[in-house]
Design a protein around this motif. Structure first.
Motif, PDB file in Angstrom:
ATOM      1  N   UNK A   1       0.844  -1.196   0.000  1.00 24.18           N
ATOM      2  CA  UNK A   1       0.000   0.000   0.000  1.00 24.18           C
ATOM      3  C   UNK A   1       0.879   1.246   0.000  1.00 24.18           C
ATOM      4  N   UNK A   2       0.253   2.405  -0.232  1.00 17.92           N
ATOM      5  CA  UNK A   2       0.991   3.660  -0.336  1.00 17.92           C
ATOM      6  C   UNK A   2       0.661   4.586   0.843  1.00 17.92           C
ATOM      7  N   UNK A   3       1.623   5.413   1.209  1.00 14.50           N
ATOM      8  CA  UNK A   3       1.449   6.407   2.262  1.00 14.50           C
ATOM      9  C   UNK A   3       0.843   7.679   1.672  1.00 14.50           C
ATOM     10  N   UNK A   4       0.681   8.706   2.495  1.00 16.75           N
ATOM     11  CA  UNK A   4       0.170  10.000   2.047  1.00 16.75           C
ATOM     12  C   UNK A   4       1.072  10.619   0.986  1.00 16.75           C
ATOM     13  N   UNK A   5       2.342  10.230   0.969  1.00 14.96           N
ATOM     14  CA  UNK A   5       3.314  10.813   0.044  1.00 14.96           C
ATOM     15  C   UNK A   5       3.588   9.913  -1.158  1.00 14.96           C
ATOM     16  N   UNK A   6       2.756   8.882  -1.345  1.00 16.88           N
ATOM     17  CA  UNK A   6       2.886   8.009  -2.502  1.00 16.88           C
ATOM     18  C   UNK A   6       3.989   6.986  -2.404  1.00 16.88           C
ATOM     19  N   UNK A   7       4.535   6.798  -1.198  1.00 16.89           N
ATOM     20  CA  UNK A   7       5.612   5.831  -0.994  1.00 16.89           C
ATOM     21  C   UNK A   7       5.037   4.521  -0.441  1.00 16.89           C
ATOM     22  N   UNK A   8       5.744   3.427  -0.700  1.00 11.98           N
ATOM     23  CA  UNK A   8       5.344   2.147  -0.127  1.00 11.98           C
ATOM     24  C   UNK A   8       5.532   2.170   1.384  1.00 11.98           C
ATOM     25  N   UNK A   9       4.615   1.476   2.087  1.00 12.22           N
ATOM     26  CA  UNK A   9       4.800   1.323   3.519  1.00 12.22           C
ATOM     27  C   UNK A   9       6.059   0.530   3.819  1.00 12.22           C
ATOM     28  N   UNK A  10       6.571   0.662   5.031  1.00  8.04           N
ATOM     29  CA  UNK A  10       7.840   0.039   5.386  1.00  8.04           C
ATOM     30  C   UNK A  10       7.749  -1.401   5.846  1.00  8.04           C
ATOM     31  N   UNK A  11       6.533  -1.885   6.142  1.00  3.82           N
ATOM     32  CA  UNK A  11       6.391  -3.269   6.605  1.00  3.82           C
ATOM     33  C   UNK A  11       6.472  -4.217   5.414  1.00  3.82           C
ATOM     34  N   UNK A  12       7.402  -5.147   5.468  1.00  2.00           N
ATOM     35  CA  UNK A  12       7.573  -6.123   4.390  1.00  2.00           C
ATOM     36  C   UNK A  12       6.640  -7.307   4.620  1.00  2.00           C
ATOM     37  N   UNK A  13       5.624  -7.429   3.783  1.00  2.00           N
ATOM     38  CA  UNK A  13       4.640  -8.494   3.955  1.00  2.00           C
ATOM     39  C   UNK A  13       5.272  -9.864   3.725  1.00  2.00           C
ATOM     40  N   UNK A  14       4.867 -10.820   4.549  1.00  2.00           N
ATOM     41  CA  UNK A  14       5.327 -12.201   4.391  1.00  2.00           C
ATOM     42  C   UNK A  14       4.441 -12.961   3.415  1.00  2.00           C
ATOM     43  N   UNK A  15       3.140 -12.662   3.450  1.00  4.94           N
ATOM     44  CA  UNK A  15       2.187 -13.302   2.542  1.00  4.94           C
ATOM     45  C   UNK A  15       1.417 -12.219   1.796  1.00  4.94           C
TER      46      UNK A  15
END
Length: 274
Positions: free
Chosen positions: A225-239
């Motif tokens: 998903x994207x933040x307010x600034x259009x960047x990817x969130x920092x949590x690396x999904x496992x699934x």
């Protein structure tokens, strides 16, 4: 899609970026979209919002709510909020724009579907809004294990664990996205029926639910998903769609995907045996 980690992250970013700014201009229906929803006449938003100062934003389940004095503005699940500096070029397509007196803007865009609601709280009767406001969120003081078990006890045993966690607004803001890693940490397949779970299983689900959501939030949302600034969130999904076909981080078996209850599920065939 907005789920708890993203709504909390974006609300915090709004408070650091635009809280206290005065609204100079509002545009709705810039790009027509059949599944972009407004309250009442969208063209009335400009008249109501201009001149108001944006107050505190809060994340409530799948929604981000912004205080406008006697009104509230809510961006719901599916409505993507982005912040633009005064000198940045705005996208060609979007559904709503809020421009402040300093020239900065919030853009709200919808892909599949999304809500941009403006209302007076005393006049508003939207079920999804009020249930998200009234039910405690995980990792709050009132969402303890006893509260969680009360949800379990009021749910039919033939539900799958996915249906239990992600439908009927039992836990607003927990959806098909965040539940994937929660179930991996719980060691449960998404199709597992909850009637067969023991107390030890439920304690594991509760710890995974609260622990994974906290980690996702602390790291600024998921990398899908994207933040307010259009960047990817920092949590690396496992699934997720990013990890299907890759080795499970716990056992090395390849992560699989399937379709279930109207959405895609991801699972490890070894760690989450059905």
């Amino acid at each position: 899609m907005l789920e708890i980690p993203e709504s909390l992250t974006i609300a915090e970013q709004l408070n650091k970026t635009v809280m206290g700014k005065r609204i100079a201009e509002v545009e709705t229906e810039h790009t027509k979209h059949g599944f972009a929803w407004y309250t009442g006449d969208a063209q009335e938003y400009q008249k109501i919002m201009v001149g108001k100062t944006l107050g505190k934003a809060i994340g409530i389940g799948h929604q981000v709510e912004m205080d406008l004095g006697d009104y509230r503005f809510v961006a719901g699940d599916g409505a993507n909020l982005r912040f633009f500096q005064a000198d940045e070029k705005l996208p060609a397509r979007y559904q709503m724009r809020i421009t402040f007196e300093d020239g900065t803007s919030l853009i709200c865009s919808v892909q599949m579907y999304g809500a941009m609601f403006l209302f007076r709280p005393e006049d508003y009767d939207n079920y999804y809004y009020w249930v998200a406001k009234e039910k405690p969120m995980p990792n709050t003081e009132t969402f303890d294990y006893q509260y969680f078990k009360s949800i379990v006890e009021n749910s039919p045993g033939n539900l799958s664990i996915k249906a239990f966690l992600a439908t009927e607004q039992r836990i607003p803001g927990v959806g098909n996205g965040v539940l994937q890693d929660i179930l991996l940490e719980s060691g449960l397949h998404p199709k597992k029926k909850i009637g067969g779970l023991r107390e030890a299983d439920w304690k594991r689900v509760y710890e995974a639910l609260t622990g994974v959501l906290q980690k996702m939030t602390d790291e600024g949302g998921r990398d899908t998903e994207k933040t307010l600034f259009g960047e990817q969130g920092g949590y690396q999904t496992k699934l997720s769609k990013k990890t299907v076909g890759k080795p499970c981080p716990y056992c090395g078996n390849l992560i699989q995907k399937s379709t279930y209850l109207g959405g895609t599920i991801y699972f490890c065939p070894e760690c989450q045996v059905l």
